[in-house]
Design a protein around this motif. Structure first.
Motif, short mmCIF file in Angstrom:
data_model
loop_
_atom_site.label_atom_id
_atom_site.label_comp_id
_atom_site.label_asym_id
_atom_site.label_seq_id
_atom_site.Cartn_x
_atom_site.Cartn_y
_atom_site.Cartn_z
N LEU A 206 36.33 111.81 -42.48
CA LEU A 206 37.29 111.20 -41.59
C LEU A 206 37.73 112.12 -40.60
O LEU A 206 38.08 112.10 -39.64
CB LEU A 206 38.49 110.42 -42.37
N GLU A 207 38.11 113.27 -41.29
CA GLU A 207 38.88 114.34 -40.49
C GLU A 207 37.98 115.19 -39.55
O GLU A 207 38.39 115.84 -38.55
CB GLU A 207 39.14 115.38 -41.46
N GLN A 208 36.51 114.77 -39.63
CA GLN A 208 35.68 115.64 -38.68
C GLN A 208 36.01 114.79 -37.19
O GLN A 208 35.49 115.37 -36.14
CB GLN A 208 34.25 115.39 -39.01
N ALA A 209 36.35 113.78 -36.97
CA ALA A 209 36.86 113.09 -35.87
C ALA A 209 37.73 113.89 -35.03
O ALA A 209 38.22 113.74 -33.77
CB ALA A 209 37.40 111.51 -36.09
N ARG A 211 37.32 116.86 -34.35
CA ARG A 211 36.54 117.52 -33.42
C ARG A 211 36.19 117.01 -32.02
O ARG A 211 36.12 115.81 -31.74
CB ARG A 211 35.15 117.91 -33.99
N LYS A 212 35.86 117.78 -30.97
CA LYS A 212 35.69 117.44 -29.62
C LYS A 212 34.31 117.81 -29.29
O LYS A 212 34.01 119.17 -29.20
CB LYS A 212 36.65 117.69 -28.67
N PRO A 213 33.21 116.96 -29.14
CA PRO A 213 33.31 115.45 -29.15
C PRO A 213 33.32 115.09 -30.64
O PRO A 213 32.68 115.97 -31.42
CB PRO A 213 31.98 115.11 -28.34
N SER A 214 33.85 114.07 -31.04
CA SER A 214 33.86 113.57 -32.40
C SER A 214 32.39 113.21 -32.73
O SER A 214 31.66 112.38 -31.89
CB SER A 214 34.83 112.19 -32.58
N PRO A 215 31.93 113.64 -33.87
CA PRO A 215 30.61 113.30 -34.27
C PRO A 215 30.69 111.88 -34.67
O PRO A 215 29.37 111.44 -35.25
CB PRO A 215 30.26 114.39 -35.20
N ILE A 216 31.75 111.17 -35.12
CA ILE A 216 31.69 109.88 -35.78
C ILE A 216 32.55 108.99 -34.95
O ILE A 216 33.59 109.36 -34.36
CB ILE A 216 31.98 109.89 -37.13
N ASP A 217 32.21 107.86 -34.94
CA ASP A 217 33.18 106.61 -34.58
C ASP A 217 33.96 106.13 -35.86
O ASP A 217 33.15 105.63 -36.84
CB ASP A 217 32.56 105.46 -33.86
N CYS A 218 35.31 106.17 -35.93
CA CYS A 218 36.15 105.85 -37.03
C CYS A 218 36.24 104.25 -37.09
O CYS A 218 37.43 103.96 -37.94
CB CYS A 218 37.17 106.75 -37.12
N TYR A 219 35.97 103.58 -36.37
CA TYR A 219 36.21 102.11 -36.35
C TYR A 219 34.93 101.27 -36.37
O TYR A 219 34.60 100.75 -37.49
CB TYR A 219 37.04 101.80 -35.10
N ILE A 352 48.56 111.84 -32.60
CA ILE A 352 48.67 113.41 -32.27
C ILE A 352 47.78 114.22 -32.95
O ILE A 352 47.21 115.16 -32.35
CB ILE A 352 50.06 113.42 -32.90
N GLU A 353 47.57 113.90 -34.19
CA GLU A 353 46.52 114.96 -34.94
C GLU A 353 45.17 114.84 -34.59
O GLU A 353 44.55 115.83 -34.59
CB GLU A 353 46.50 114.92 -36.53
N TYR A 354 44.70 113.76 -34.17
CA TYR A 354 43.21 113.55 -33.49
C TYR A 354 43.32 113.65 -32.13
O TYR A 354 42.25 113.39 -31.55
CB TYR A 354 42.67 112.27 -34.20
#
Length: 439
Positions: A206-209, A211-219, A352-354
């Motif tokens: 979950l926390e890898q999202a 990153r930019k770009p996010s390597p995953i979609d969390c939805y 904020i954090e993401y």
């Protein structure tokens, strides 16, 4: 995810692993060779059920499977013919309609009557009414674990003790009676130890999202990533192996600088980063997802991937050293058992954090557990973060309440709002420090 991937996209080892896990679980449930419990996702006691060799059947997951296979619509109509209101949760009606149409499992085999109904009540009143309908239908042993609502935002010691007392005096004795197996707390400890190992990799994922770009979609991607933890696999070696494979795949994506995966391959460019509140629509899942990735929008955090357990907000892990207390803490802490200020705090922190561009709420017509208070939550998150928010409405598994044109228009308007906010320089989001001060 394998049902959604186009034919020319190669399935990853984790996708193949999860597909096999799901297949084996449905084959086990429909085999007639094991005891079966029907229960619900939030606050489910999978590790405890495994102590008694009881298979875990989850009606919500059956409804989702039927929704994605375009079968839930006719099941819902069948339930409405028998007197269920249009406003009733469509998971419930899909389940009732499934029973009326022969109760065929996703593997094509008849679903057996459960040997036990086990409800861990966690904030959704509809679960209680659904439970009553199932009890009338099956007339099998039933047990309810009552979980107090954390109205003040945090569970108390008395709440935990109350749940542990129920586990000792009601739930475990019933499981022993149904299964004929004596409870072994050391067996439970071992399952909880395995749960915690998988949960560590889950939180890393979950926390890898961030990153930019996010390597995953969390939805959209996240609903697959969360599946083993939320359902019948938490506490198993299979879950540990699944998250090991998934972690390795995400690490490889990070090394290659890839964005999130979509049903049509890697997202070419990440233009918008969103936090999403509320469940997805399942009957038009791929079309819904496509509206996002065609615009370059990736979801970096979502509340739905916390509905079966919140692991990345306050650091919860199942604890083998305090097994029954750990089960109690898990039930108390799931998303649907948290009050609105806590949900607002969770969403605002994610924005904020993401480093998200804003909050999108998908309000579900027939789901009061999620939809109640969402407009207030949306305004509060906007105030706390300085980021724009938007509101769309669909449903869970009722195809009559998915208007593709309406949803697409609202999404396009929202992305334009984000662009305008960027050009104007924004209003200055809150920082983690100010969020901590607020808490």
């Amino acid at each position: 995810m394998e049902r959604l991937m186009s034919q020319d996209v190669v399935k990853s080892p984790s996708q193949l692993k999860q597909k096999e896990m799901i297949r084996r679980n449905y084959d086990k449930i429909t085999s007639g060779e094991v005891k079966v419990s029907s229960t619900f996702v939030p606050g489910n006691l999978n590790e405890l059920l495994m102590c008694f060799d009881i298979a875990n059947n989850l009606p919500e997951i059956n409804a989702i499977q039927n929704g994605m296979r375009k079968k839930s619509g006719e099941m819902i109509v069948e339930a409405e013919r028998s007197g269920h209101s249009e406003d009733v949760c469509t998971y419930v009606k899909a389940d009732i309609g499934m029973m009326a149409k022969g109760n065929i499992a996703p593997n094509g085999k008849p679903m057996p009557n459960p040997d036990l109904l086990l409800l861990s009540y966690t904030g959704c009143f509809t679960f209680m009414k659904w439970f009553e309908l199932l009890r009338e239908e099956y007339r099998c042993p039933t047990v309810m674990l009552h979980v107090p609502y954390a109205a003040d935002g945090r569970p108390t010691r008395n709440m935990r003790d109350y749940i542990v007392k129920q586990l000792k005096e009601e739930v475990i004795p019933t499981l022993e009676q149904v299964s004929g197996i004596k409870f072994d707390i050391d067996r439970l400890r071992e399952y909880l130890r395995k749960s915690a190992r998988a949960e560590d990799d889950l939180v890393w994922m979950l926390e890898q999202a961030k990153r930019k770009p996010s390597p995953i979609d969390c939805y959209f991607g996240g609903v697959y990533y969360m599946g083993p933890i939320f359902t019948a696999f938490r506490g198993t070696d299979d879950a540990i192996e699944y998250y090991r494979l998934l972690r390795a795949e995400i690490e490889q994506r990070i090394e290659q600088g890839l964005g999130a995966m979509t049903p049509e391959g890697d997202m070419p460019e990440e233009k918008y980063r969103l936090v999403v509140e509320g469940p997805p629509n399942w009957t038009s899942f791929r079309d819904f997802w496509k509206m996002f990735y065609e615009e370059g929008a990736v979801v970096v955090a979502s509340s739905y991937t916390k509905v079966g357990g919140v692991y990345d907000y306050d650091g919860f892990r199942h604890d083998p050293e305090h097994p029954l207390e750990s089960l109690a803490d898990y039930c108390l802490g799931v998303y649907t058992n948290r009050n609105l200020p806590t949900r607002v705090d969770m969403l605002a922190r994610n924005v904020i954090e993401y480093e998200a561009d804003g909050l999108l709420i998908n309000s579900i017509k027939s789901c009061n557990s999620f939809s109640a208070g969402q407009l207030v939550m949306m305004r509060e998150v906007e105030k706390l973060t300085g980021k724009p928010a938007a509101f769309i409405e669909t449903d869970l598994v009722d195809p009559r309440y998915f208007s593709a044109a309406n949803v697409k228009n609202r999404l396009e308007s929202y992305f334009q709002m984000i662009d305008q906010k960027r050009r104007a320089g924004g209003s200055g989001p809150a920082t983690p420090a100010t969020m901590n001060k607020r808490s």
